[in-house]
Design a protein around this motif. Structure first.
Motif, PDB file in Angstrom:
ATOM      1  N   GLN A   1       0.832  -1.216   0.000  1.00 42.25           N
ATOM      2  CA  GLN A   1       0.000   0.000   0.000  1.00 42.25           C
ATOM      3  C   GLN A   1       0.865   1.265   0.000  1.00 42.25           C
ATOM      4  N   LEU A   2       1.701   1.395  -0.994  1.00 37.93           N
ATOM      5  CA  LEU A   2       2.618   2.519  -1.147  1.00 37.93           C
ATOM      6  C   LEU A   2       1.863   3.823  -1.350  1.00 37.93           C
ATOM      7  N   ARG A   3       2.357   4.902  -0.702  1.00 37.67           N
ATOM      8  CA  ARG A   3       1.831   6.244  -0.923  1.00 37.67           C
ATOM      9  C   ARG A   3       2.935   7.253  -0.667  1.00 37.67           C
ATOM     10  N   ALA A   4       2.753   8.460  -1.204  1.00 35.79           N
ATOM     11  CA  ALA A   4       3.712   9.537  -0.944  1.00 35.79           C
ATOM     12  C   ALA A   4       3.630   9.916   0.529  1.00 35.79           C
ATOM     13  N   SER A   5       4.748  10.295   1.092  1.00 35.47           N
ATOM     14  CA  SER A   5       4.809  10.728   2.489  1.00 35.47           C
ATOM     15  C   SER A   5       5.093  12.219   2.527  1.00 35.47           C
ATOM     16  N   ASP A   6       4.478  12.903   3.486  1.00 36.64           N
ATOM     17  CA  ASP A   6       4.709  14.346   3.613  1.00 36.64           C
ATOM     18  C   ASP A   6       5.911  14.660   4.508  1.00 36.64           C
ATOM     19  N   VAL A   7       6.666  13.646   4.893  1.00 38.93           N
ATOM     20  CA  VAL A   7       7.857  13.848   5.713  1.00 38.93           C
ATOM     21  C   VAL A   7       8.905  14.652   4.935  1.00 38.93           C
ATOM     22  N   SER A   8       8.956  14.440   3.644  1.00 43.09           N
ATOM     23  CA  SER A   8       9.897  15.116   2.753  1.00 43.09           C
ATOM     24  C   SER A   8       9.233  15.201   1.384  1.00 43.09           C
ATOM     25  N   ASP A   9       9.746  16.072   0.533  1.00 42.09           N
ATOM     26  CA  ASP A   9       9.158  16.158  -0.813  1.00 42.09           C
ATOM     27  C   ASP A   9       9.580  14.989  -1.705  1.00 42.09           C
ATOM     28  N   ASN A  10      10.447  14.105  -1.192  1.00 41.45           N
ATOM     29  CA  ASN A  10      10.908  12.948  -1.950  1.00 41.45           C
ATOM     30  C   ASN A  10      10.902  11.730  -1.023  1.00 41.45           C
ATOM     31  N   ALA A  11       9.689  11.310  -0.629  1.00 45.65           N
ATOM     32  CA  ALA A  11       9.565  10.228   0.344  1.00 45.65           C
ATOM     33  C   ALA A  11       8.316   9.407   0.083  1.00 45.65           C
ATOM     34  N   VAL A  12       8.389   8.118   0.452  1.00 46.03           N
ATOM     35  CA  VAL A  12       7.234   7.225   0.368  1.00 46.03           C
ATOM     36  C   VAL A  12       7.100   6.484   1.693  1.00 46.03           C
ATOM     37  N   VAL A  13       5.879   6.005   1.935  1.00 46.08           N
ATOM     38  CA  VAL A  13       5.603   5.194   3.112  1.00 46.08           C
ATOM     39  C   VAL A  13       4.599   4.128   2.711  1.00 46.08           C
ATOM     40  N   SER A  14       4.664   3.006   3.380  1.00 45.36           N
ATOM     41  CA  SER A  14       3.682   1.949   3.184  1.00 45.36           C
ATOM     42  C   SER A  14       3.299   1.434   4.560  1.00 45.36           C
TER      43      SER A  14
END
Length: 170
Positions: free
Chosen positions: A106-119
Motif C-alpha cells: 500500500q505505497l503512498r507519498a509521504s509528507d515527511v519530505s518532498d521525496n519520500a514514500v511510506v507503506s
C-alpha cells in the motif's frame, strides 16, 4: 481451625500464593530506550513501532557512507533502519513503484519530505545533504509486522530525521 491452620492464616496465605502465581505468569516487559544503536530516538515514537516482549536488543553496522540499526525483540528482528549519505538524487516514488527499492504494501507519498514514500511497514526518505554533498537516504522497515503502521512510521521518521541527518554529516 481447619486443615491444621486457623482461617486468619489460611486467607492471607492463599492471597500471597495467588499473587506469586500471577507475578510469575506475566512476562517482564523491556523498557523502550531513548537511544537505538547509540542514536537518539523518541521513546514514544519507537515504542509505537515495537511489539511487546521481554528483551530488547540492537545491533549497529557502520561503513564510510552508511549506517544500519537492527532492533530485536525476544531475538526476532522487528525494526531496522539504514542511512546513506552521498547519494545521487532520484525520484523515490518512481523507484519504489518500479520495485527497485523492494516491496511496499500500500505505497503512498509521504509528507515527511518532498521525496519520500511510506507503506504499511516501510518508508524511504531522501533529503538534501549539503554539508556532505549530494543526498541522504533513510530506509526504515518493520520486517515481521502485519497491519498498517504507516502513520506511526511517519511520526518516527519526522522525529528521527534531524538526528539522522546530523549523524551522517548533513
Amino acid at each position: 481451625m481447619q486443615n491444621g491452620l486457623p482461617i486468619a492464616v489460611r486467607l492471607p496465605l492463599a492471597v500471597l500464593l495467588l499473587a506469586g502465581v500471577a507475578a510469575c505468569g506475566d512476562p517482564q516487559e523491556y523498557t523502550v530506550p531513548s537511544k537505538a544503536c547509540d542514536r537518539d530516538v523518541s521513546k514514544d515514537e519507537l515504542g509505537a513501532l515495537l511489539p511487546s516482549g521481554a528483551e530488547l536488543s540492537d545491533e549497529p553496522w557502520v561503513s564510510d557512507n552508511s549506517f544500519s540499526c537492527q532492533i530485536y525483540v525476544d531475538g526476532l528482528m522487528q525494526f531496522a533502519f539504514t542511512e546513506h549519505s552521498g547519494q545521487r538524487k532520484f525520484d523515490v516514488s518512481a523507484y519504489a513503484k518500479s520495485g527497485r527499492l523492494g516491496n511496499f504494501d500500500q505505497l503512498r507519498a509521504s509528507d515527511v519530505s518532498d521525496n519520500a514514500v511510506v507503506s504499511h511497514t516501510r518508508s524511504v526518505v531522501m533529503a538534501p545533504c549539503p554539508k556532505a554533498g549530494k543526498n541522504y537516504i533513510l530506509n526504515l522497515d518493520l520486517p515481521n509486522t502485519d497491519g498498517d503502521h504507516s502513520d506511526d512510521i511517519e511520526r518516527f521518521v519526522r522525529s528521527y530525521l534531524p538526528t539522522g541527518l546530523a549523524a551522517m554529516g548533513c
